[in-house]
Motif scaffolding. Structure first.
Motif, PDB file in Angstrom:
ATOM      1  N   ARG A 219       0.959  -1.026  -0.029  1.00 23.21           N
ATOM      2  CA  ARG A 219      -0.101   0.015   0.025  1.00 23.21           C
ATOM      3  C   ARG A 219       0.905   1.205  -0.014  1.00 23.21           C
ATOM      4  O   ARG A 219       0.936   2.092   1.086  1.00 23.21           O
ATOM      5  N   VAL A 220       1.842   1.312  -0.862  1.00 15.04           N
ATOM      6  CA  VAL A 220       2.627   2.463  -1.118  1.00 15.04           C
ATOM      7  C   VAL A 220       2.934   2.665  -2.396  1.00 15.04           C
ATOM      8  O   VAL A 220       2.971   1.774  -3.234  1.00 15.04           O
ATOM      9  N   ASP A 221       3.126   4.145  -2.919  1.00 13.82           N
ATOM     10  CA  ASP A 221       3.283   4.164  -4.409  1.00 13.82           C
ATOM     11  C   ASP A 221       4.668   4.149  -4.673  1.00 13.82           C
ATOM     12  O   ASP A 221       5.529   4.186  -3.974  1.00 13.82           O
ATOM     13  N   LEU A 222       5.164   3.720  -5.817  1.00 10.72           N
ATOM     14  CA  LEU A 222       6.371   3.458  -6.630  1.00 10.72           C
ATOM     15  C   LEU A 222       7.240   4.915  -6.461  1.00 10.72           C
ATOM     16  O   LEU A 222       8.298   4.873  -5.728  1.00 10.72           O
ATOM     17  N   LYS A 223       6.688   6.123  -6.542  1.00  9.72           N
ATOM     18  CA  LYS A 223       7.466   7.327  -6.029  1.00  9.72           C
ATOM     19  C   LYS A 223       7.569   7.621  -4.774  1.00  9.72           C
ATOM     20  O   LYS A 223       8.662   8.344  -4.502  1.00  9.72           O
ATOM     21  N   ASP A 224       7.016   6.995  -3.890  1.00  7.26           N
ATOM     22  CA  ASP A 224       7.388   7.058  -2.266  1.00  7.26           C
ATOM     23  C   ASP A 224       8.411   6.352  -2.087  1.00  7.26           C
ATOM     24  O   ASP A 224       9.287   6.851  -1.283  1.00  7.26           O
ATOM     25  N   ILE A 225       8.668   4.939  -2.557  1.00  4.88           N
ATOM     26  CA  ILE A 225       9.977   4.422  -2.522  1.00  4.88           C
ATOM     27  C   ILE A 225      11.025   4.914  -2.891  1.00  4.88           C
ATOM     28  O   ILE A 225      12.198   4.887  -2.338  1.00  4.88           O
ATOM     29  N   ALA A 226      10.877   5.644  -4.233  1.00 12.60           N
ATOM     30  CA  ALA A 226      11.794   6.291  -4.781  1.00 12.60           C
ATOM     31  C   ALA A 226      12.561   7.530  -3.963  1.00 12.60           C
ATOM     32  O   ALA A 226      13.726   7.917  -3.831  1.00 12.60           O
ATOM     33  N   SER A 227      11.358   8.200  -3.353  1.00 17.29           N
ATOM     34  CA  SER A 227      11.679   9.418  -2.612  1.00 17.29           C
ATOM     35  C   SER A 227      12.645   8.926  -1.488  1.00 17.29           C
ATOM     36  O   SER A 227      13.348   9.733  -1.137  1.00 17.29           O
ATOM     37  N   PHE A 228      12.123   7.725  -0.844  1.00 17.29           N
ATOM     38  CA  PHE A 228      12.906   7.368   0.340  1.00 17.29           C
ATOM     39  C   PHE A 228      14.450   7.108  -0.042  1.00 17.29           C
ATOM     40  O   PHE A 228      15.336   7.766   0.418  1.00 17.29           O
ATOM     41  N   PHE A 229      14.668   6.392  -1.240  1.00 19.07           N
ATOM     42  CA  PHE A 229      16.112   6.189  -1.621  1.00 19.07           C
ATOM     43  C   PHE A 229      16.678   7.467  -1.951  1.00 19.07           C
ATOM     44  O   PHE A 229      17.950   7.737  -1.903  1.00 19.07           O
ATOM     45  N   GLN A 230      16.020   8.417  -2.515  1.00 16.66           N
ATOM     46  CA  GLN A 230      16.727   9.654  -3.029  1.00 16.66           C
ATOM     47  C   GLN A 230      17.125  10.412  -1.717  1.00 16.66           C
ATOM     48  O   GLN A 230      17.878  11.227  -1.835  1.00 16.66           O
TER      49      GLN A 230
END
Length: 272
Positions: A219-230
């Motif tokens: 229940r999380v968007d791809l962009k949220d995961i990407a933002s975390f690593f960013q």
């Protein structure tokens, strides 16, 4: 009531219990028993020998009874907190603590008039609040300790909850700060780790984690995961989708980094 327990005696006894029972659950149970025993002794004494006058009755319910009763409520709150705090996931723990803080704040708001009365050291309503003559107007709707009409007034428990909840609120804020500090420390540690593989490899990993539903049960968007690593690795994800398209057009392996991860881990397992 010559056997009244002093504040120093209670502090010493509670400290001894906490040192004897290193397990917090057991310590809280013993402290709760200790406070209840004191209150029961007080209750029996009052049945045998009533107060000589109204001032003595007010003193007892406003001051003397508050020491064991406030500790009883406080350690009951700690016991409940310890047994209801989610065991896994700091985010779930944060949410639980925030709900507890909101509950306590709602209680303070509901009892704001009486709280101001006590904070300003007023005494003009003491006979109403702290004698049994008016205990038909019991206003506390949370805990129900010692609701014996001969051992309770309309506001003695409310006062103990104000005292206990003040301590409990400070405890909750410290617990929340501890979790937040731990989260910040984890992020700081992660930032010390430099990503030395290629940007394409990191994007492979991000897409794989998203497809695997590895975070929040999916229940999380791809962009949220990407933002975390960013945020952790300071990489620019502006052209992430273009890079993903390039990965799909690879001729040999579209998941080169993930294939290498699996191969190297398997090799390591065979060596051990």
């Amino acid at each position: 009531m010559d056997f009244l327990v002093t504040e120093n005696q209670m502090i010493d006894e509670i400290q001894e219990i906490e040192e004897t029972f290193l397990n917090k659950n057991n310590a809280y149970i013993e402290i709760i028993k200790y406070c209840r025993n004191i209150l029961e002794k007080y209750r029996k004494e009052i049945y045998l020998i009533d107060f000589p006058d109204t001032l003595a009755e007010i003193l007892f319910f406003k001051v003397q009874k508050q020491l064991p009763l406030s500790n009883l409520v406080y350690y009951s709150n700690l016991y409940s907190f310890l047994n209801n705090l989610p065991k896994g996931g700091k985010k779930f723990q944060e949410n639980f603590i925030e709900l507890e803080i909101n509950r306590i704040n709602n209680f303070f708001q509901h009892e704001s008039e009486f709280s101001r009365y006590m904070e300003l050291n007023h005494n003009h309503f003491d006979e109403f609040y702290f004698t049994r003559k008016y205990n038909f107007s019991l206003s506390c709707k949370t805990h129900h300790y010692y609701r014996d009409p001969n051992f309770s007034t309309s506001h003695d428990l409310v006062l103990s909850e104000l005292n206990a909840n003040g301590l409990y609120l400070r405890f909750l804020k410290k617990e929340l700060e501890s979790i937040n500090d731990s989260n910040r420390n984890n992020i700081n540690i992660a930032k010390k780790l430099e990503w030395t593989e290629s940007k394409a490899a990191l994007i492979e990993l991000i897409y794989a984690l998203h497809e695997q539903k590895a975070f929040n049960g999916g229940r999380v968007d791809l962009k949220d995961i990407a933002s975390f690593f960013q945020n952790v690795y300071d990489f620019d994800n502006a052209d992430m989708y273009r890079t993903f398209t390039e990965l799909k057009s690879r001729k040999k392996s579209q998941t080169q980094f993930l294939d290498e991860l699996s191969f190297n881990l398997s090799s390591r397992m065979r060596e051990i």
